[in-house]
Write a protein that holds these residues in place. Sequence first.
Motif, PDB file in Angstrom:
ATOM      1  N   TYR A 238      31.611 -73.710  21.817  1.00  0.00           N
ATOM      2  CA  TYR A 238      32.448 -74.730  22.596  1.00  0.00           C
ATOM      3  C   TYR A 238      33.520 -75.127  21.693  1.00  0.00           C
ATOM      4  O   TYR A 238      34.830 -75.436  21.824  1.00  0.00           O
ATOM      5  CB  TYR A 238      31.523 -76.025  23.142  1.00  0.00           C
ATOM      6  N   GLY A 239      33.137 -75.286  20.284  1.00  0.00           N
ATOM      7  CA  GLY A 239      34.071 -75.993  19.362  1.00  0.00           C
ATOM      8  C   GLY A 239      35.071 -74.815  18.992  1.00  0.00           C
ATOM      9  O   GLY A 239      36.273 -75.228  19.002  1.00  0.00           O
ATOM     10  N   ALA A 240      34.776 -73.851  18.941  1.00  0.00           N
ATOM     11  CA  ALA A 240      35.610 -72.735  18.349  1.00  0.00           C
ATOM     12  C   ALA A 240      36.475 -72.566  19.661  1.00  0.00           C
ATOM     13  O   ALA A 240      37.732 -72.454  19.224  1.00  0.00           O
ATOM     14  CB  ALA A 240      34.833 -71.284  18.480  1.00  0.00           C
ATOM     15  N   LEU A 241      36.213 -72.551  20.955  1.00  0.00           N
ATOM     16  CA  LEU A 241      37.259 -72.416  21.964  1.00  0.00           C
ATOM     17  C   LEU A 241      38.023 -73.532  21.958  1.00  0.00           C
ATOM     18  O   LEU A 241      39.413 -73.398  22.258  1.00  0.00           O
ATOM     19  CB  LEU A 241      36.311 -72.482  23.269  1.00  0.00           C
ATOM     20  N   SER A 242      37.811 -74.838  21.778  1.00  0.00           N
ATOM     21  CA  SER A 242      38.678 -75.886  21.722  1.00  0.00           C
ATOM     22  C   SER A 242      39.718 -75.719  20.579  1.00  0.00           C
ATOM     23  O   SER A 242      40.869 -75.859  20.896  1.00  0.00           O
ATOM     24  CB  SER A 242      37.748 -77.133  21.646  1.00  0.00           C
ATOM     25  N   LYS A 243      39.447 -75.332  19.489  1.00  0.00           N
ATOM     26  CA  LYS A 243      40.106 -75.064  18.250  1.00  0.00           C
ATOM     27  C   LYS A 243      41.136 -74.205  18.758  1.00  0.00           C
ATOM     28  O   LYS A 243      42.500 -74.310  18.375  1.00  0.00           O
ATOM     29  CB  LYS A 243      39.181 -74.564  17.284  1.00  0.00           C
ATOM     30  N   LEU A 244      40.605 -73.032  19.373  1.00  0.00           N
ATOM     31  CA  LEU A 244      41.583 -71.884  19.599  1.00  0.00           C
ATOM     32  C   LEU A 244      42.389 -72.149  20.660  1.00  0.00           C
ATOM     33  O   LEU A 244      43.923 -71.678  20.771  1.00  0.00           O
ATOM     34  CB  LEU A 244      40.632 -70.456  20.271  1.00  0.00           C
ATOM     35  N   LYS A 245      42.198 -73.124  21.551  1.00  0.00           N
ATOM     36  CA  LYS A 245      42.963 -73.541  22.670  1.00  0.00           C
ATOM     37  C   LYS A 245      44.163 -74.476  21.859  1.00  0.00           C
ATOM     38  O   LYS A 245      45.476 -74.358  22.255  1.00  0.00           O
ATOM     39  CB  LYS A 245      42.177 -74.585  23.528  1.00  0.00           C
ATOM     40  N   ASN A 246      43.817 -75.432  21.017  1.00  0.00           N
ATOM     41  CA  ASN A 246      44.746 -76.230  20.357  1.00  0.00           C
ATOM     42  C   ASN A 246      45.861 -75.431  19.474  1.00  0.00           C
ATOM     43  O   ASN A 246      46.956 -75.602  19.472  1.00  0.00           O
ATOM     44  CB  ASN A 246      44.060 -77.253  19.475  1.00  0.00           C
ATOM     45  N   GLN A 247      45.238 -74.301  18.862  1.00  0.00           N
ATOM     46  CA  GLN A 247      46.284 -73.470  18.273  1.00  0.00           C
ATOM     47  C   GLN A 247      47.180 -72.817  19.018  1.00  0.00           C
ATOM     48  O   GLN A 247      48.489 -72.636  18.948  1.00  0.00           O
ATOM     49  CB  GLN A 247      45.493 -72.111  17.384  1.00  0.00           C
ATOM     50  N   HIS A 248      46.802 -72.322  20.393  1.00  0.00           N
ATOM     51  CA  HIS A 248      47.466 -71.499  21.372  1.00  0.00           C
ATOM     52  C   HIS A 248      48.465 -72.475  21.897  1.00  0.00           C
ATOM     53  O   HIS A 248      49.707 -72.215  21.961  1.00  0.00           O
ATOM     54  CB  HIS A 248      46.627 -71.105  22.513  1.00  0.00           C
ATOM     55  N   GLN A 249      48.172 -73.838  22.072  1.00  0.00           N
ATOM     56  CA  GLN A 249      49.305 -74.750  22.528  1.00  0.00           C
ATOM     57  C   GLN A 249      50.244 -75.026  21.695  1.00  0.00           C
ATOM     58  O   GLN A 249      51.459 -75.248  22.000  1.00  0.00           O
ATOM     59  CB  GLN A 249      48.357 -75.877  22.855  1.00  0.00           C
ATOM     60  N   ASP A 251      51.278 -73.039  19.127  1.00  0.00           N
ATOM     61  CA  ASP A 251      52.138 -71.769  19.057  1.00  0.00           C
ATOM     62  C   ASP A 251      51.493 -70.369  19.417  1.00  0.00           C
ATOM     63  O   ASP A 251      50.327 -69.700  19.173  1.00  0.00           O
ATOM     64  CB  ASP A 251      52.346 -71.485  17.603  1.00  0.00           C
ATOM     65  N   PRO A 252      51.932 -70.199  20.739  1.00  0.00           N
ATOM     66  CA  PRO A 252      51.176 -69.054  21.362  1.00  0.00           C
ATOM     67  C   PRO A 252      51.383 -67.670  20.793  1.00  0.00           C
ATOM     68  O   PRO A 252      50.553 -66.791  21.141  1.00  0.00           O
ATOM     69  CB  PRO A 252      52.108 -69.131  22.876  1.00  0.00           C
ATOM     70  N   ASN A 253      52.619 -67.644  20.159  1.00  0.00           N
ATOM     71  CA  ASN A 253      52.650 -66.274  19.345  1.00  0.00           C
ATOM     72  C   ASN A 253      51.775 -66.022  18.071  1.00  0.00           C
ATOM     73  O   ASN A 253      52.145 -65.297  17.237  1.00  0.00           O
ATOM     74  CB  ASN A 253      53.924 -65.845  19.322  1.00  0.00           C
ATOM     75  N   SER A 254      51.164 -67.218  17.778  1.00  0.00           N
ATOM     76  CA  SER A 254      50.647 -67.363  16.321  1.00  0.00           C
ATOM     77  C   SER A 254      50.091 -66.083  15.864  1.00  0.00           C
ATOM     78  O   SER A 254      49.011 -65.541  16.775  1.00  0.00           O
ATOM     79  CB  SER A 254      49.889 -68.569  16.260  1.00  0.00           C
ATOM     80  N   THR A 255      49.778 -65.604  14.739  1.00  0.00           N
ATOM     81  CA  THR A 255      49.197 -64.424  14.086  1.00  0.00           C
ATOM     82  C   THR A 255      47.654 -64.641  14.018  1.00  0.00           C
ATOM     83  O   THR A 255      46.770 -64.023  14.378  1.00  0.00           O
ATOM     84  CB  THR A 255      49.553 -63.759  12.800  1.00  0.00           C
ATOM     85  N   ILE A 256      47.412 -65.772  13.985  1.00  0.00           N
ATOM     86  CA  ILE A 256      46.046 -66.443  13.833  1.00  0.00           C
ATOM     87  C   ILE A 256      45.274 -66.060  15.136  1.00  0.00           C
ATOM     88  O   ILE A 256      43.988 -65.514  15.141  1.00  0.00           O
ATOM     89  CB  ILE A 256      45.753 -67.958  13.495  1.00  0.00           C
TER      90      ILE A 256
END
Length: 817
Positions: A238-249, A251-256
Motif C-alpha cells: 500500500y505504501g509503495a502504491l501511495s508513493k508511486l501515485k504521488n510521483q505520478h501526480q 510528473d506523469p512522464n518521469s523516468t522513475i
Amino acid sequence: IEQPTFPKITEMCVKMIRRVNDEEGIKKLVNETFQKLWFTPTPHHDKEAMTRKILNITDVVAACRDTGYDWFEQLLQNLLKSEEDASYKPVKKACTQLVDNLVEHILKYEESLSDSDNKGVNSGRLVACITTLFLFSKIRPQLMVKHAMTMQPYLTTKCSTQNDFMVICNVAKILELVVPLMEHPSETFLATIEEDLMKLIIKYGMTVVQHCVSCLGAVVNKVTQNYKFVWACFNRYYGALSKLKNQHQEDPNSTILTANKPALLRSLFTVGALCRHFDFDQEDFKGNSKVNIKDKVLELLMYFTKHSDEEVQTKAIIGLGFAFIQHPSLMFEQEVKTLYNSILSDKNCSVNLKIQVLKNLQTYLQEEDTRMQQADRDWKKVAKQEDLKEMGDISSGMSSSIMQLYLKQVLEAFFHNQSSVRHFALNVIALTLNQGLIHPVQCVPYLIAMGTDPEPSMRNKADQQLVEIDKKYAGFIHMKAVAGMKMSYQVQQAINTCPKDPVRGFRHDESSSALCSHLYSMIRGNRQHRRAFLISLLNLFDDTAKTEVNMLLYIADNLACFPYQTQEEPLFIMHHIDITLSVSGSNLLQSFKESMVKDKKKERKPSSDEETESDSNSGSGSESEEEASKPRRLRKRVDSDSDSDEENDINSVMKCLPENSAPLIEFANVSQGILLLLMLKQHLKNLCGFSDSKIQKYSPSESAKVYDKAINRKTGVHFHPKQTLDFLRSDMANSKITEEVKRSIVKQYLDFKLLMEHLDPDEEEEDGEVSASTNARNKAITSLLGGGSPKNNAAETEDDESDGEDRGGGTSGVRRR
C-alpha cells in the motif's frame, strides 16, 4: 476392468466421464461404471491393482487439464451423496484408500527422482497426482487432514517450469481447505506455512500470488489470527502504491515511473488480492486508527485506472475486482459505476479492459454463489432450532441490486466482434439468471441473439438458458421472439468481418440450417404462438414497416431454412405471402404511378434502333441485343392487352420519370421486400414440392389435422435471392443513378405491374386446367426473379452493377421460349 492394460483406457474414461451431467439414464450409467472402476475398495494385499487404479485416475485428470475438472467433482458428489444414509459406505472407504495411496505414491515417486539424475524436475505425473488430491480435498477435505504436514514442504518447491507452478498452486489450494479442519496443529507447522506463503507472494507472479493469498486468508482468519504479519505485508504494498501515485501526480512522464512499472503492477495486484481475503477495517488490523482503509484503497486503485498505460489500467481494474468481493457496496459508488459502464459501452475502448470488467463481475457472482451455498449448508445444520423469520438473505439482495446497475451494459457487450468479450458477457448473464437476481424476460432477446453465435459452445450455453427460462415461464420466449430475431441480426452485423458482404441468416456449413432454428423449434410446438411469430416476421416485409433491406434478407434466409416439420407450416407462410403481396404490391405501383410526370406522356416513342444505340454502351452485346428486342415484344403485348396504356412501354415510362430520382430509389428499395417474399415462396414451393393448386386451396382456418403430414424435403434446394444480393453489394440505395439503373428499375416496375394484374387466380378456373392467367402470373414471377435461359445466366454473371438488368434478360428469355 477386465483388460486393465488396454492402451485406450484413458481416452475411453475421459469420453464417458464428460457425460456425468447428461440425462438421468446416462448419468446413472456413468456413476455405476466409475463406482465399479475407481470407487470400490481394493483388498489391502493387492498393491498392483491399487497402483493401476491410481495411474488410471491421474491419467484421466491429466488428460482433462485444459477442459476443467467439473465432471470429477460432480461424479464424486453424486457417489458420496448416494450413500449418505447407508450404514456401509464403500465409496467413502475407497476415497480414503485412494487419497492415502496417492500421497504414498507421490513420496515414492520423489524418492525415485532423488536417486536418479533429473533431481528437482516436476513431471506431469506429479502435477496430476497433486491435482487429483486437490479435487478430493475440494469435495471431502477431511480425507486430507492427516496428510497436511506431508504437503507443506511442497510450498518450497523451486519454480522454473509451468509444472512447478501448478504444484505450488494446488498445494496452496489443498492447505487452504485442510488446515482449518486440523485439530491443534503445531505452532511451528503454522508459522512455517505462513512464512512460505509470504515468500511466494513476494516473489512470484499473479496466479501464485492469488492462490497463496487465498491460502493465507484461510490460515490467518480461521486458525492463527496472526493479523500483524498480514498487516505488515499490506502496508508494504500500500505504501509503495501511495508513493508511486504521488510521483505520478508530480510528473506523469518521469523516468522513475517507467523503471518502477513492474513494482507498480505487482503492488496493484497484491493490494487487491489482500483486500479480497482480509477486511483491513477491522480493529485487529489497523488498531485504533480512524482511517477508512477500504475507501483509501478504492481511491488509490481508481487513480491508476486513468493511467495512460493499458497494462497499468488492467491491473488496477483487477485489484478493484478483488476489493469488491470483500466490499460489494463499493460497486454502488458513482465513480465505479461510471468507470465500469463507460468501459463496457464505449465502442473504442480496449478489448482487454472490457474483458477484465466482465471477469470482475463474473468472479463476484461466483463468490456470492459459493457464499450462498455455504450459508445454505450451515443453515441446514441449525435449521431445526432457528426461527425462519430471522433468516434474512441480505447478500442476494445486494448482488441483485448490483446486477441491475450493470445489466444493460453487460447485455450490450453481446454486440462485440471479439468472441472473448461475448463469451464473458454470456457467463455473467448465465450466473445472474441461475442465481435469480433479475427478471429473465429482459434477457430473452439477447439470449436468442447469442444463440446465433458462430461458436458452438456459446450457442449451446445461450440455448440452454432459453430452455430453462421456457420451463419456468411459459410464453416468455414467444413474447420476445421477434425482438430476438432483430437483435440476432445486430449480433451478426457486429460479427461480420467483411462489411461489403450482406449478412446472411443461415449457417455456412453442410447443414445450411437457419441461424435462429433453435428459437423456431422452441415456438413451433404451439400452433397459436408459431402462427403469430411467422405473421410478425412477414409483416416486417410490408412496405409500411420500412425495414432495412439487409435485415429483410436475413429474415427471409431464416424463413427459408427453418426446420419445418408439417406441411401446414410452409403453406401458412405462402398463404400470408400472397396476402402481403396483393396489399404491398398495389401500394408500391400506386406510389410509383403518382410520382410520374403526366404531361410528357404524349411524346412520340423513339424507334428501337435508336434505343439500341443508346443502350449498347451500357452492357455486353448479348444484353443490348435483348434490350433492343424487348420493347417490340412489350408493344405487341400491350396491343393485345385490354389495358393499352402507354405506361406499359419502357420508353414511355422513361419519358415520364420525374427529374428527382428519389421515388425511383424508393421503389427499388421497397420492392426488395416484395421480391424476397416472391423468392421465398418459390423456394418453399420447390423445397416441399407443392403444386400451385395445393397452395391456392390451403386455408388457415381448416382443422390442423388436414395438413399435419410430414414434409418431404427435396435436397440441394438453396435459397439464393440474387437481385437482393446484387442490390446490397452494389450499394444501390446510396449510389448515383445512371440511365442504365433507371432502365432496370422501370423494367422491374413493368414486370411488377404484369404480376399484379394476374395475381388473383381466376374464379372460373376448372380443376386440372391451367388458365392463361396462371400462366401469365408464373411468367411474370419467373421474369421478376430472373428466368433460367442460358442467355439470361450469361447476362447475370457478366453484369453485377444493378439489380434490374438481369431481370430484363430473364423476361425476354422466358417470353422467347
